[in-house]
Design a protein around this motif. Structure first.
Motif, mmCIF file in Angstrom:
data_model
loop_
_atom_site.group_PDB
_atom_site.id
_atom_site.type_symbol
_atom_site.label_atom_id
_atom_site.label_comp_id
_atom_site.label_asym_id
_atom_site.label_seq_id
_atom_site.Cartn_x
_atom_site.Cartn_y
_atom_site.Cartn_z
ATOM 1 N N PRO A 10 1.203 -0.880 0.579
ATOM 2 C CA PRO A 10 -0.292 0.033 0.172
ATOM 3 C C PRO A 10 0.611 1.040 0.223
ATOM 4 C CG PRO A 10 -0.221 -0.988 1.614
ATOM 5 C CD PRO A 10 0.774 -1.910 0.994
ATOM 6 N N VAL A 11 0.520 2.373 -0.707
ATOM 7 C CA VAL A 11 1.180 3.361 -0.386
ATOM 8 C C VAL A 11 0.037 4.284 -0.079
ATOM 9 C CG1 VAL A 11 1.945 5.179 -2.172
ATOM 10 C CG2 VAL A 11 1.666 2.841 -2.719
ATOM 11 N N PRO A 12 0.261 5.177 0.968
ATOM 12 C CA PRO A 12 0.149 6.335 1.544
ATOM 13 C C PRO A 12 0.303 8.054 0.897
ATOM 14 C CG PRO A 12 1.871 6.037 3.296
ATOM 15 C CD PRO A 12 2.098 5.270 1.403
ATOM 16 N N ALA A 13 -0.422 7.600 -0.625
ATOM 17 C CA ALA A 13 -0.194 8.853 -1.280
ATOM 18 C C ALA A 13 -1.331 10.486 -0.886
ATOM 19 C CB ALA A 13 -0.596 8.457 -3.108
ATOM 20 N N THR A 14 -1.614 11.158 -1.684
ATOM 21 C CA THR A 14 -2.280 12.038 -1.253
ATOM 22 C C THR A 14 -3.008 12.495 -2.629
ATOM 23 O OG1 THR A 14 -0.315 13.894 -0.063
ATOM 24 C CG2 THR A 14 -2.448 14.863 -1.126
ATOM 25 N N ILE A 15 -4.205 12.505 -2.475
ATOM 26 C CA ILE A 15 -5.500 12.548 -3.493
ATOM 27 C C ILE A 15 -5.680 13.736 -3.834
ATOM 28 C CG2 ILE A 15 -7.301 11.378 -4.473
ATOM 29 C CD1 ILE A 15 -5.746 9.517 -1.896
ATOM 30 N N TYR A 16 -5.850 14.516 -4.876
ATOM 31 C CA TYR A 16 -5.984 15.747 -4.984
ATOM 32 C C TYR A 16 -6.550 16.410 -6.395
ATOM 33 C CZ TYR A 16 -5.253 20.903 -3.734
ATOM 34 O OH TYR A 16 -5.538 22.061 -4.295
ATOM 35 N N ILE A 17 -7.965 17.410 -5.632
ATOM 36 C CA ILE A 17 -8.205 17.463 -7.065
ATOM 37 C C ILE A 17 -8.208 19.124 -7.252
ATOM 38 C CG2 ILE A 17 -10.586 17.779 -8.314
ATOM 39 C CD1 ILE A 17 -11.387 15.480 -6.522
ATOM 40 N N PRO A 18 -7.137 19.777 -8.373
ATOM 41 C CA PRO A 18 -7.072 21.007 -8.426
ATOM 42 C C PRO A 18 -7.901 22.346 -8.579
ATOM 43 C CG PRO A 18 -5.642 19.683 -9.366
ATOM 44 C CD PRO A 18 -6.291 18.342 -9.356
ATOM 45 N N GLN A 19 -8.912 21.461 -9.489
ATOM 46 C CA GLN A 19 -10.515 22.608 -9.722
ATOM 47 C C GLN A 19 -11.056 22.956 -8.464
ATOM 48 O OE1 GLN A 19 -12.578 21.919 -12.938
ATOM 49 N NE2 GLN A 19 -13.263 23.356 -13.313
ATOM 50 N N LEU A 20 -11.167 21.959 -7.328
ATOM 51 C CA LEU A 20 -12.273 21.593 -6.071
ATOM 52 C C LEU A 20 -11.173 22.486 -5.079
ATOM 53 C CD1 LEU A 20 -14.269 18.406 -6.577
ATOM 54 C CD2 LEU A 20 -14.825 20.760 -8.143
ATOM 55 N N GLU A 21 -9.879 22.270 -5.041
ATOM 56 C CA GLU A 21 -9.275 22.339 -4.286
ATOM 57 C C GLU A 21 -9.101 22.100 -2.762
ATOM 58 O OE1 GLU A 21 -7.977 27.014 -3.119
ATOM 59 O OE2 GLU A 21 -9.329 27.385 -5.120
ATOM 60 N N LYS A 22 -9.924 19.691 -3.048
ATOM 61 C CA LYS A 22 -10.596 19.123 -2.685
ATOM 62 C C LYS A 22 -9.323 17.572 -2.385
ATOM 63 C CE LYS A 22 -14.994 19.005 -2.213
ATOM 64 N NZ LYS A 22 -15.254 19.159 -0.029
ATOM 65 N N GLY A 23 -8.977 17.441 -1.136
ATOM 66 C CA GLY A 23 -8.432 16.443 -1.145
ATOM 67 C C GLY A 23 -8.295 15.406 0.894
ATOM 68 N N THR A 24 -7.110 14.569 0.097
ATOM 69 C CA THR A 24 -7.214 13.805 0.831
ATOM 70 C C THR A 24 -5.830 12.528 1.288
ATOM 71 O OG1 THR A 24 -8.112 11.901 2.657
ATOM 72 C CG2 THR A 24 -8.656 11.399 0.005
ATOM 73 N N VAL A 25 -5.718 12.034 2.312
ATOM 74 C CA VAL A 25 -4.520 11.199 2.586
ATOM 75 C C VAL A 25 -4.706 10.220 2.071
ATOM 76 C CG1 VAL A 25 -2.210 11.309 3.626
ATOM 77 C CG2 VAL A 25 -2.926 12.848 3.066
ATOM 78 N N ALA A 26 -4.217 8.175 1.885
ATOM 79 C CA ALA A 26 -4.742 7.680 2.087
ATOM 80 C C ALA A 26 -4.172 7.237 3.246
ATOM 81 C CB ALA A 26 -4.096 6.487 0.993
ATOM 82 N N ASP A 27 -4.521 6.191 3.889
ATOM 83 C CA ASP A 27 -3.809 5.359 5.363
ATOM 84 C C ASP A 27 -2.753 4.437 4.985
ATOM 85 O OD1 ASP A 27 -5.149 3.435 4.656
ATOM 86 O OD2 ASP A 27 -7.092 3.400 5.505
ATOM 87 N N PHE A 28 -3.043 4.108 5.979
ATOM 88 C CA PHE A 28 -1.391 3.290 5.796
ATOM 89 C C PHE A 28 -1.609 2.053 4.928
ATOM 90 C CE2 PHE A 28 -0.032 5.633 9.661
ATOM 91 C CZ PHE A 28 1.200 6.048 9.355
ATOM 92 N N ASP A 29 -2.870 1.318 4.464
ATOM 93 C CA ASP A 29 -3.383 0.181 4.183
ATOM 94 C C ASP A 29 -3.509 0.878 2.632
ATOM 95 O OD1 ASP A 29 -3.510 -1.638 5.993
ATOM 96 O OD2 ASP A 29 -5.261 -0.788 6.684
ATOM 97 N N GLY A 30 -3.415 2.222 2.458
ATOM 98 C CA GLY A 30 -4.121 3.060 0.998
ATOM 99 C C GLY A 30 -4.939 3.147 -0.106
ATOM 100 N N ASN A 31 -6.088 2.694 1.286
ATOM 101 C CA ASN A 31 -7.109 3.095 1.385
ATOM 102 C C ASN A 31 -7.823 4.806 1.661
ATOM 103 O OD1 ASN A 31 -8.492 -0.049 0.692
ATOM 104 N ND2 ASN A 31 -7.651 0.006 3.133
ATOM 105 N N TYR A 32 -8.643 5.184 1.005
ATOM 106 C CA TYR A 32 -9.048 6.349 0.856
ATOM 107 C C TYR A 32 -10.679 6.894 0.444
ATOM 108 C CZ TYR A 32 -9.149 6.803 -4.248
ATOM 109 O OH TYR A 32 -9.412 6.871 -5.349
ATOM 110 N N THR A 33 -11.006 7.902 0.791
ATOM 111 C CA THR A 33 -12.915 8.506 0.669
ATOM 112 C C THR A 33 -12.286 9.616 0.141
ATOM 113 O OG1 THR A 33 -13.126 6.025 1.552
ATOM 114 C CG2 THR A 33 -15.209 8.350 1.273
#
Length: 737
Positions: free
Chosen positions: A35-58
């Motif tokens: 798993p990769v604790p990556a950053t997920i980001y939508i530039p146009q919305l300026e909205k994002g989150t970070v995946a947890d240590f298991d790689g899951n995100y919402t």
């Protein structure tokens, strides 16, 4: 009142009933399936989150529409995917990320379609202010000269004006908080008026950007990206302080930011003070001291149908005006003469989201109050007040096949007023309006981008001084219009090898100083006489960029040829007034050409090792073969850098050593002198540690470590033979929570 209540009720129903989409998924390494604790980001919305240590995100509460979702993590190639949200859907997007030694890619904001640099048709340089500060830069302007193709015209350590591929002054446009900065910063004694604290990164468009930004973007754009808000549900604070041994200077800033699901807030305050700088010849440049106060704050509301961001920046700079080498002191107290400059920037950025399109509406109000005290600290000898209201409206049309299209209108209302005894430019009103359309066409191996624009600028100035006096300035009423266009393509020629070809035109309307000057310009010791018959500068630039990249090496080669019609320049005459030689403004066709060449070696599996090298050159000439003034000398920069990451307590450590070679500048204008070459050595180390939830960063760097005696060709102190800054050892400490 009844109508207003009805409108609010309808608005409430719309925002409540609007679609709320969700994106979930898991991110893993393609090489290891870990798993990769990556950053997920939508530039146009300026909205994002970070995946947890298991790689899951919402990601929740996403509006309908087609958006680029960016997945990024240090040590992995950044992934950008177009995802269409509609009708309260819950989508799953699992991502496999490829390990790479290439540095993490960021989204380019200064170009209209929010692409990763690797996908962008225009070549845009981007660097974080954190990296600039780590290099030992005293100010934001001082830091940007580390970007290939960029330099600064400096007046000591307190004032710096950007030079992009040989073009400067009003030919380079600065953007901050998403609005164009209008603070007369490109007069001889004017700096940017923006502190680097609260600026996340700097983007530089090298070449005509009039299609996107209008007049004054003929030479390029310096785009300052503000600090991002915290991710939803997070609160952060930080405190940092830096000490500069050469000027005995300190710069301290404190910031806090917090975000809920829809409402976000941040604030940052900064204070910096510096004494006179010491040269490599062991003398201090009298009255080169300066201090700065800066405050930035922002508030954002993000819903499923619209997003609104309100930002405000107040900056006060007190900058000494050196006249001669005098008393040697380490005092930071202001001495006459000095400038006191207040700069206010208020921006309001709104985006309305429709099913397959969006509308961006930006408005900015800027107030610049510049005072110059010469003999008395109570009464300003010169005082200029500048009020500017600008707007930028862009509609992103629904995507049609592989076409993305934007149409827009931009404009400005500006009023300049003198309230001091001295007059540099007359009272005036400026009205600006531009209409544009640009489109991007995407294929698997080729991207095209094209656009066209029409601009009109009206300048209406009042008469100044007595009509019978020699320095009388008559009233002026002029309108300048222009069509500009751009066409570019990015081609993936073979695996890892790409090319960009851009053809663009730009324009610049002559400014008030060029049109109306009639008096001694104290900062340059010239009597300057304007020319009311000046016309638009109009240019056409061809730009070719080649880039090769794999997991071991990056290589780039950029070349440009810039033909400028009706280039405006100062020319000396045989006349003298007030015991000062008279210079007048003329126009002639000119050309600039050159480019940048460089590579970045990071041999795998030695991901911690980086070798970087870049060379830049530019030549500028008038049609009569005379060289243009203020053209940077050729330079070569070599950097050896080490980066070690992923420690348990020690999160990251980096170190660098840089040798910058600046060559002789022999290609000089009629009123310049040759400048000898020099070599500057700098080095630094930085490390970060995490204890519980507190991150500590400490850095130590040194600039001009050999204490070299040198004069930059672009230094305003060059005619007096005053050296640039000598050795400085700088220490930085930062605490983040």
């Amino acid at each position: 009142m009844k109508n207003l209540l009805c409108l609010l009720a309808v608005f409430s129903v719309i925002t409540t009933a609007s679609s709320q989409n969700t994106l979930t998924g898991k991110i893993i390494s393609k090489n290891t399936n870990e798993p990769v604790p990556a950053t997920i980001y939508i530039p146009q919305l300026e909205k994002g989150t970070v995946a947890d240590f298991d790689g899951n995100y919402t990601l929740n509460n996403l509006p309908d529409g087609l958006y680029s979702v960016v997945f990024s993590s240090l040590g992995f190639a950044t992934v950008s995917k177009k995802i269409n949200f509609s009708n309260e859907t819950s989508l799953t997007e699992n991502i496999e990320m490829q390990e790479t030694a290439v540095e993490m890619e960021e989204v380019i904001v200064s170009t209209p379609f929010h692409k990763l640099q690797s996908d962008n048709v225009m070549k845009v340089e981007r660097i974080s202010t954190e990296k600039l500060n780590a290099s030992g830069a005293v100010t934001l302007a001082d830091g940007i000269k580390n970007i290939a193709g960029v330099d600064i015209i400096s007046t000591g350590t307190g004032i710096g004006k950007p030079v992009i591929r040989g073009l400067s002054s009003n030919r380079v446009l600065t953007y901050a908080q998403g609005v164009r900065v209008e603070n007369q910063q490109f007069g001889d004694e004017h700096g940017l008026g923006i502190n680097e604290a609260g600026v996340e990164s700097v983007e530089v468009i090298k070449g005509p950007a009039s299609l996107l930004y209008g007049s004054d973007a003929l030479g390029g754009v310096l785009y300052l990206n503000p600090e991002k808000f915290a991710l939803s549900g997070e609160t952060h604070g930080d405190l940092s302080s830096t000490y500069f041994s050469n000027t005995l200077g300190t710069a301290t800033n404190l910031g806090i930011k917090t975000s809920g699901q829809k409402l976000k807030f941040l604030a940052r305050g900064t204070y910096a003070a510096f004494s006179d700088y010491e040269t490599g010849a062991d003398y201090r440049v009298s009255n080169s001291r300066f201090n700065e106060k800066d405050f930035k704050t922002g508030l954002q509301f993000s819903g499923t149908k619209f997003k609104s961001t309100l930002r405000y920046n107040y900056n006060r700079s007190n900058i000494g005006i050196p006249e001669e080498i005098g008393e040697q002191t380490q005092s930071k107290d202001l001495e006459l003469p000095f400038q006191e400059i207040d700069n206010h920037i208020l921006s309001f950025d709104n985006t309305l989201f429709f099913n397959n399109s969006s509308l961006d509406v930006k408005a900015g109000y800027l107030f610049n109050d510049r005072r110059e005290f010469e003999d008395d600290t109570d009464v300003a000898a010169l005082r200029l007040k500048l009020n500017t209201l600008n707007y930028d409206v862009k509609y992103h049309l629904p995507q049609f096949g592989n076409f993305e299209t934007i149409i827009g209108v931009q404009g400005m209302f500006q009023k300049n007023k003198n309230e001091g005894e001295e007059i540099l430019i007359p009272d005036a009103k400026t009205t600006d309006v531009g209409i544009l359309a640009t489109s991007h066409y995407h294929l698997e191996k080729v991207d095209f981008q094209a656009g066209i624009r029409f601009d009109s600028r009206k300048i209406d100035s009042e008469a100044a001084r007595n009509a019978v006096d020699e320095d009388f300035i008559p009233a002026l009423n002029e309108t300048f219009t222009s069509f500009t266009a751009a066409l570019g393509a990015k081609l993936d020629l073979v695996e890892n090898f790409s090319a960009r070809i851009n053809l663009a035109s730009g324009f610049r309307a002559p400014n008030l100083a060029e049109l109306t000057s009639n008096g001694v310009h104290e900062g340059t010791n010239r009597y300057e006489r304007g020319n009311a018959d000046l016309t638009n500068e109009q240019n056409f630039q061809t730009d070719v960029a080649l880039e090769y990249r794999n997991e071991h090496i990056e290589f780039f080669a950029n070349g440009f040829y810039n033909a400028v019609n009706n280039y405006i320049f100062l020319s000396p005459t045989n006349e003298t007034l007030d015991d000062t030689q008279v210079f007048h403004y003329l126009q002639d066709n000119a050309s600039l050409y050159g480019g940048e060449l460089g590579f970045h070696l990071h041999p795998h599996p030695l991901d911690w090792l980086h070798l970087e090298s870049s060379f830049e050159t530019v030549t500028g000439k008038l049609d009569n073969e005379d060289y243009l003034p203020l053209i940077p000398a050729n330079s070569l920069r070599n950097t050896f850098r080490v980066e070690i990451n992923d420690g348990k307590t020690r999160k990251a450590t980096s170190a660098f050593i840089t040798l910058e070679n600046t060559f002789d500048q022999k290609n000089i204008s009629n009123f310049e002198t040759r400048t000898g070459g020099y070599s500057l050595l700098s080095a630094g180390v930085e490390s970060s540690f995490k204890l519980q939830k507190v991150l500590f960063k400490i850095g130590l760097n040194g600039t001009n470590l050999t204490n070299k005696q040198y004069i930059s060709h672009l230094s305003r102190f060059k005619p007096e033979g005053i050296f640039n800054i000598g050795r400085s050892i700088n220490v930085n400490l930062k605490v983040e929570i």
